[in-house]
Scaffold this active site. Structure first.
Site, PDB file in Angstrom:
ATOM      1  N   HIS A 154       0.813  -1.227   0.000  1.00  0.00           N
ATOM      2  CA  HIS A 154       0.000   0.000   0.000  1.00  0.00           C
ATOM      3  C   HIS A 154       0.840   1.268   0.000  1.00  0.00           C
ATOM      4  CE1 HIS A 154      -2.899  -2.896   1.980  1.00  0.00           C
ATOM      5  NE2 HIS A 154      -3.521  -2.510   0.893  1.00  0.00           N
ATOM      6  N   GLU A 211      -3.270   2.994   1.829  1.00  0.00           N
ATOM      7  CA  GLU A 211      -2.820   3.521   0.523  1.00  0.00           C
ATOM      8  C   GLU A 211      -3.149   5.010   0.416  1.00  0.00           C
ATOM      9  OE1 GLU A 211      -4.473   1.708  -3.142  1.00  0.00           O
ATOM     10  OE2 GLU A 211      -4.578   3.778  -3.844  1.00  0.00           O
TER      11      GLU A 211
END
Ligand code: SF4
Length: 292
Positions: free
Chosen positions: A74, A126
Site C-alpha cells: 500500500h 494507501e
C-alpha cells in the site's frame, strides 16, 4: 449444486510480489517488521509471523525492533520514507507499482501548484500514503456525494482515486465534482491510477453474478477490494456473503440455491479459496443427504 469460480480472483500481482519478497527475506534469515500489514488478510499475516515477519501496526519506523523494516504494497508517505532512511534501517520496499504511480502523480501535481483531491477511504493505508506525497495540498473525499469537500477549493485541482475503486465510481465522482464546483475550478487534471488487477477481478465478478443465484466472496474484512467485490455482487441482485474463512460458511445460506459463485479479493491466498470451495462441496453433500 453447481459451484462456479470466478475466472479472475485471488492474489493480484502486487500482493503476490510483496508476500514473495517477505518470504525471500525470511529464507535469507532476516527478521523484518512490516510497517502495517503486508496484505489485508489475517491468514497471510499469521503465516508470515511464523517465519519471522512481524507487523508494526502504527506504520511508523520509530520504535521498530528489527534492523530491517518493510514498506507494504500500500506504500507510505514521503515523511515515513525519510524517517526510515534517517534512522538507518535497511528497507524492503514492496510498494505496488500502481500505488507508486499514484504517489508520483500526487507529488508531481503538488510540485506544479495543484491541490489534490483524493477519492478514497481516509482510513485506508494507501490513501494515507498518497496524501503524504501531496506536500500538505491534499484533500481526501470518501464518496461520490462529495461530503467533506471544503466549501471553497483552490482553482487548480488534481484528482486521483484510490487504486481499487471501480471505473464507474471514479467517473461518477469526477462528474459530480465538476457539476458541483465548476464555478470554482479554472484548471483540473484527472489522473487515472485505477489498478488493472482489481478492475479485471471486478469485471469477472460482475459476469459471474449474472450466472449464479448465490455468491460467496472470500477475503479479509479489512480488504477494500474484497469489500468492493461483495458490493458489486449484491448490487447485481445476488444473495451475497463475505467470509474470511471456510468455517464461517453457514449451511442455511445454501438452502434453495442451485448455482453458487465463488470470488475472492486481491489479497486472498489460494489456500483460503480452496478451503471455501471444499467446504461448499461438503455442505452440498450434507443438503443432498437431508433430502435423499
Ligand atoms: S490491488 Fe492493484 S494496486 Fe493493490 S496491490 Fe494489487 S495490483 Fe497493486
Amino acid at each position: 449444486m453447481l459451484i462456479k469460480k470466478s475466472r479472475d480472483m485471488g492474489f493480484c500481482f502486487g500482493v503476490r510480489r510483496a508476500v514473495d519478497m517477505m518470504k525471500e527475506a525470511a529464507i535469507d534469515g532476516r527478521k523484518v517488521q512490516t510497517l502495517g500489514q503486508v496484505v489485508h488478510n489475517p491468514q497471510v499475516v499469521a503465516e508470515l509471523e511464523e517465519i519471522g515477519i512481524s507487523v508494526k501496526q502504527d506504520r511508523a519506523a520509530d520504535g521498530a525492533t528489527t534492523d530491517t523494516v518493510a514498506i507494504t504494497a500500500h506504500g507510505v508517505g514521503e515523511s515515513t520514507v525519510n524517517d526510515i532512511k534517517g534512522q538507518g534501517f535497511n528497507v524492503i520496499d514492496t510498494t505496488c507499482q500502481f500505488v507508486a504511480r499514484s504517489q508520483r502523480a500526487a507529488k508531481h501535481l503538488a510540485d506544479k501548484g495543484f491541490t489534490i483531491i483524493i477519492f478514497g477511504d481516509p482510513e485506508h493505508p494507501e490513501v494515507k500514503g498518497v496524501l503524504g506525497w501531496c506536500k500538505g495540498r491534499g484533500i481526501v473525499v470518501k464518496d461520490e456525494s462529495l461530503e467533506g469537500l471544503p466549501e471553497y477549493i483552490p482553482s487548480k485541482i488534481g484528482v486521483i482515486s484510490q487504486t481499487t475503486h471501480t471505473p464507474e465510481r471514479y467517473a461518477d465522482f469526477v462528474s459530480n465534482l465538476m457539476r458541483a464546483r465548476i464555478d470554482q475550478i479554472t484548471e483540473i487534471r484527472i489522473v487515472n491510477v485505477l489498478c488493472n488487477a482489481t478492475t479485471s477481478q471486478q469485471a469477472a465478478t460482475r459476469e459471474l453474478a449474472e450466472e449464479v443465484d448465490l455468491m460467496i466472496v472470500v477475503g479479509g474484512y479489512n480488504s477494500a477490494n474484497t469489500q468492493h467485490l461483495a458490493d458489486l455482487s449484491a448490487v447485481n441482485g445476488v444473495d451475497t456473503h463475505h467470509v474470511e474463512r471456510a468455517d464461517e460458511l453457514q449451511v442455511e445460506w445454501f438452502h434453495g440455491h442451485d448455482v453458487v459463485g465463488v470470488t475472492a479479493g486481491a489479497s486472498t491466498p489460494d489456500s483460503s479459496i480452496d478451503a471455501v470451495v471444499l467446504r461448499i462441496e461438503a455442505i452440498d453433500k450434507e443438503l443432498a443427504a437431508l433430502t435423499a
